[in-house]
Design a protein around this motif. Sequence first.
Motif, PDB file in Angstrom:
ATOM      1  N   ARG D 105       0.551  -1.294  -0.017  1.00 57.50           N
ATOM      2  CA  ARG D 105      -0.106   0.086  -0.013  1.00 57.50           C
ATOM      3  C   ARG D 105       0.885   1.277   0.121  1.00 57.50           C
ATOM      4  O   ARG D 105       1.668   1.305   0.834  1.00 57.50           O
ATOM      5  CB  ARG D 105      -0.848   0.025   1.396  1.00 57.50           C
ATOM      6  N   HIS D 108       3.154   7.601   0.715  1.00 56.09           N
ATOM      7  CA  HIS D 108       3.283   8.763   0.652  1.00 56.09           C
ATOM      8  C   HIS D 108       3.305   9.090  -0.970  1.00 56.09           C
ATOM      9  O   HIS D 108       3.285   8.334  -1.748  1.00 56.09           O
ATOM     10  CB  HIS D 108       4.762   9.352   1.176  1.00 56.09           C
ATOM     11  N   ARG D 134      -5.462  13.048  -2.366  1.00 57.14           N
ATOM     12  CA  ARG D 134      -6.762  12.902  -1.489  1.00 57.14           C
ATOM     13  C   ARG D 134      -7.688  11.967  -2.276  1.00 57.14           C
ATOM     14  O   ARG D 134      -8.228  11.091  -1.469  1.00 57.14           O
ATOM     15  CB  ARG D 134      -7.205  14.242  -1.093  1.00 57.14           C
ATOM     16  N   ASP D 137      -6.509   8.416  -1.902  1.00 54.55           N
ATOM     17  CA  ASP D 137      -6.170   7.783  -0.617  1.00 54.55           C
ATOM     18  C   ASP D 137      -5.806   8.968   0.249  1.00 54.55           C
ATOM     19  O   ASP D 137      -4.763   9.649   0.424  1.00 54.55           O
ATOM     20  CB  ASP D 137      -5.198   6.910  -0.587  1.00 54.55           C
ATOM     21  N   GLU D 138      -6.768   9.319   1.512  1.00 55.07           N
ATOM     22  CA  GLU D 138      -6.668  10.366   2.170  1.00 55.07           C
ATOM     23  C   GLU D 138      -5.573  10.058   3.469  1.00 55.07           C
ATOM     24  O   GLU D 138      -5.330  10.893   4.272  1.00 55.07           O
ATOM     25  CB  GLU D 138      -7.892  10.988   2.814  1.00 55.07           C
ATOM     26  N   LYS D 139      -5.045   8.832   3.388  1.00 53.84           N
ATOM     27  CA  LYS D 139      -4.154   8.699   4.289  1.00 53.84           C
ATOM     28  C   LYS D 139      -2.738   8.771   3.822  1.00 53.84           C
ATOM     29  O   LYS D 139      -2.013   8.463   4.793  1.00 53.84           O
ATOM     30  CB  LYS D 139      -4.233   6.959   4.887  1.00 53.84           C
ATOM     31  N   VAL D 141       0.710  10.397   2.911  1.00 54.75           N
ATOM     32  CA  VAL D 141       1.580  11.360   3.579  1.00 54.75           C
ATOM     33  C   VAL D 141       1.998  12.490   2.459  1.00 54.75           C
ATOM     34  O   VAL D 141       2.618  11.797   1.348  1.00 54.75           O
ATOM     35  CB  VAL D 141       2.820  11.080   4.333  1.00 54.75           C
ATOM     36  N   LEU D 159      -4.491  16.398   5.485  1.00 56.34           N
ATOM     37  CA  LEU D 159      -3.686  15.432   5.386  1.00 56.34           C
ATOM     38  C   LEU D 159      -2.227  15.569   5.947  1.00 56.34           C
ATOM     39  O   LEU D 159      -1.852  16.374   6.435  1.00 56.34           O
ATOM     40  CB  LEU D 159      -3.459  15.278   3.832  1.00 56.34           C
ATOM     41  N   ARG D 253       5.548  13.610  11.281  1.00 55.14           N
ATOM     42  CA  ARG D 253       4.531  14.394  10.470  1.00 55.14           C
ATOM     43  C   ARG D 253       4.864  15.720  10.941  1.00 55.14           C
ATOM     44  O   ARG D 253       4.768  16.050  12.019  1.00 55.14           O
ATOM     45  CB  ARG D 253       3.267  13.935  10.920  1.00 55.14           C
TER      46      ARG D 253
END
Lengths: 256, 256, 256, 256
Positions: D105, D108, D134, D137-139, D141, D159, D253
């Motif tokens: 998956r 980033h 986004r 996939d809004e996860k 980075v 994000l 982050r």
Amino acid sequence: MDRVDLNADVGESVGVHRYGDDEGVMPFITSASIACGFHAGDPGVMRATVALARAHGVTVGAHPGLPDLVGFGRREMQVSPREVEDLVAYQVGALAGIAAGQGVRLAHVKPHGALYNMAARDRALADAVVQGIRAVDEKLVVFGLSNSKLIDAALQAGLAAASEAFADRGYTADGRLAPRGLPGAVMSSAEDVMVRAVEMVRLKRVLAIDGSVVTLAVDTLCLHGDTPGAAELARLVRGGLEAAGILVAGPSRTGQ
Amino acid sequence: MDRVDLNADVGESVGVHRYGDDEGVMPFITSASIACGFHAGDPGVMRATVALARAHGVTVGAHPGLPDLVGFGRREMQVSPREVEDLVAYQVGALAGIAAGQGVRLAHVKPHGALYNMAARDRALADAVVQGIRAVDEKLVVFGLSNSKLIDAALQAGLAAASEAFADRGYTADGRLAPRGLPGAVMSSAEDVMVRAVEMVRLKRVLAIDGSVVTLAVDTLCLHGDTPGAAELARLVRGGLEAAGILVAGPSRTGQ
Amino acid sequence: MDRVDLNADVGESVGVHRYGDDEGVMPFITSASIACGFHAGDPGVMRATVALARAHGVTVGAHPGLPDLVGFGRREMQVSPREVEDLVAYQVGALAGIAAGQGVRLAHVKPHGALYNMAARDRALADAVVQGIRAVDEKLVVFGLSNSKLIDAALQAGLAAASEAFADRGYTADGRLAPRGLPGAVMSSAEDVMVRAVEMVRLKRVLAIDGSVVTLAVDTLCLHGDTPGAAELARLVRGGLEAAGILVAGPSRTGQ
Amino acid sequence: MDRVDLNADVGESVGVHRYGDDEGVMPFITSASIACGFHAGDPGVMRATVALARAHGVTVGAHPGLPDLVGFGRREMQVSPREVEDLVAYQVGALAGIAAGQGVRLAHVKPHGALYNMAARDRALADAVVQGIRAVDEKLVVFGLSNSKLIDAALQAGLAAASEAFADRGYTADGRLAPRGLPGAVMSSAEDVMVRAVEMVRLKRVLAIDGSVVTLAVDTLCLHGDTPGAAELARLVRGGLEAAGILVAGPSRTGQ
């Protein structure tokens, strides 16, 4: 007797993707600028378009653009003069090769879209376009926006230049094409375009969108082949010019 | 006195993507076949490669391929003769345009990869390649696999042809290149390649991988510029040929 | 009650180059196969086509093709199974990314043109297409020619498959599409197409061009969006199917 | 304990055209940004690069660029926010599809070259990049230049963002990368780069080329894989960071 060339950008189809009404406008124009495969066109379309122009006795020129098919060469790119010279020589040579197979010699080169605009205002890029053209054949006539850097560059390099005007587009006070979107940037009435064409050729001037007068050399008028009713507009404009006693024939040369 | 041309496929870089040791092999070859932007090469690389060849006094030719950059023009495509003629004329014209800017006239054309193989065995495609070349300049010499349909097609069309042989590749009994993967399909020893090159030019024959003898016209030998040690191999082969009293110079012509 | 899906290939425009009447056919179909940028389509066209399908409640699928824009993906290429798997996964993923931004999940994948035909008759390539699809999402339904290797490959891999039939194309006795050019290869009458569509769905068979009877699974019928009168034909066929009491809805699944 | 991610741009080969030393740098990095086929990379290269990263336990991200292979995505183009959003979603989705086939998956996204620079200084384009990411996939980075508009845009959209610094590049007083060509724009000594990397992570600041101090968030350090000695530099930097007691692991982050 006044004289003007009528040119259109043609050969902009790509494979099964048809674009523009080349068959419709070809009977009314005197110079055809043929896309060369970077922003539009492909080898088969180029060959067929040369054949179509030849059948109508229309002079053939190259219409090189930026390497951007999805953007149709209309998105400016940060290209160096060196890159511009090379991509112009490449595309002009490619069309010259295709045309030679039909006994046709290229007569002019007109850069397309963003490349046309960049070469109009940036002298280094204008010089690069001219060098790319000259690399292939120094007898080629350079088509550029009237009053632009590209015309200056061609003349200084000793190439013939033809100043182009657009009867269906509004001008700003400094002689540039008004950006699409501004009021008056695009003429919608065919009759208006016809009248304006005659006026431009006769008077060598145009009324800018702010009402000021812009002086223009007008060796060739551009007709768009990709608008609805393009063929009818071409017929109208040609008829109007001839009715006004203007000779419609290959381009005269700016500065000569 | 025996005579042969040494050619290499060069100009196969694309932008920042370098490919092959053009600087390394150029001092040892007499003809350079330059990629034209469809399977490899770009306008800037083409211009730089013409300049490199010119600096070394190496004759320049075009190396047109199928429109398949990711596959490097090695994947056969179901193209029609009409499409082949057009894409050859386009690419040859493009390089001719680039070269003209440096005062260089193209001397030959050699199709690349899958197009080379297809034109070797399919007469309709061979004729199409020849027509595409002739469209641009009927003085161009057609490089093709010795004994191939492409050589037949060129000669019948009245163009000069140069028969090409590969000293680093195995042959089948019917004179084709043995498919990579078969035992003996690729020579790995530089000395073997050198000896084989001399033998090919001297005796106009080669031992096939099944032990049978294949008769070959050998006007030009291909050296690969994209293998490790390419420059050293080129130096060795050239030295070996000259030591054997063979004149290494531009191609002789098959059938003349 | 009989049931069938109506699908069309859409999103085949590229930049300013419009292709097909997507707006015209969308109201009448139940599944849209959207081009993914290799043989046609571009990111903006893909996004707009997903939005159009969504607005009409039409299920969205990917329509990946060979990397050949000029040939519209219709020219067979010598691609390896590994290359096919990768280029399918790439294109399906790309459309899935574009669609996800609109809250749309892809429902099916149908290979385009030459890739469709190659996967119909070559089991290794059929397996590769299926692996490329499965890589992205194993819930995707594989659309393939009825009775083809692609249907076999999908079912054996545990993916759902929908068998596709063409009401506007003639069939050979062995269940393949008759090559364009043969008499009876293309139906020209809209009424004939409509009647044939109903017959195919009802009787699960079609009369081949030699008069023999071919048995077909028919989970989805393909309507062409790029022929003149495409929208009217779509309206007629949908109306005819519904008038015959056939449920027009998303695809049923072959072998289930 | 200080912590930093080490990332490199990889997967920039295209077909036979190798680029960068991916095998050499992969053992020393913790995040791999993989090209997606527009400025570099192809489906097969993408698949192989995901596999290489996976084998080394390196986190995989997408490295989308402008559609300009010849210019390697380094030439700015006049693209609209809408076009940027679409081309980012397309490329991220394509790599996500390829990666999913290996059970990987994406973690980033880092825009490449000109797109990276444009999104650093132009908020509308930065927002467009973030929306394109986004969409898929809004996860994911968002990797962006420290202190850039892209970091702002990601955070405002909710994000996660990782601020990137370059230990081998000089900075201007306002926190941008000094244009190549200026004195001090590129560090040539591997030891200097290593020391600078440690300093950046420890002190969250860097000395600009005019001697002023620039404050930086440093969640991830970029190592170039396409410079001579790339693998050795990567080994040195990683060793230096670890010797200084810094944890080298996936990105922290910004703003959290």
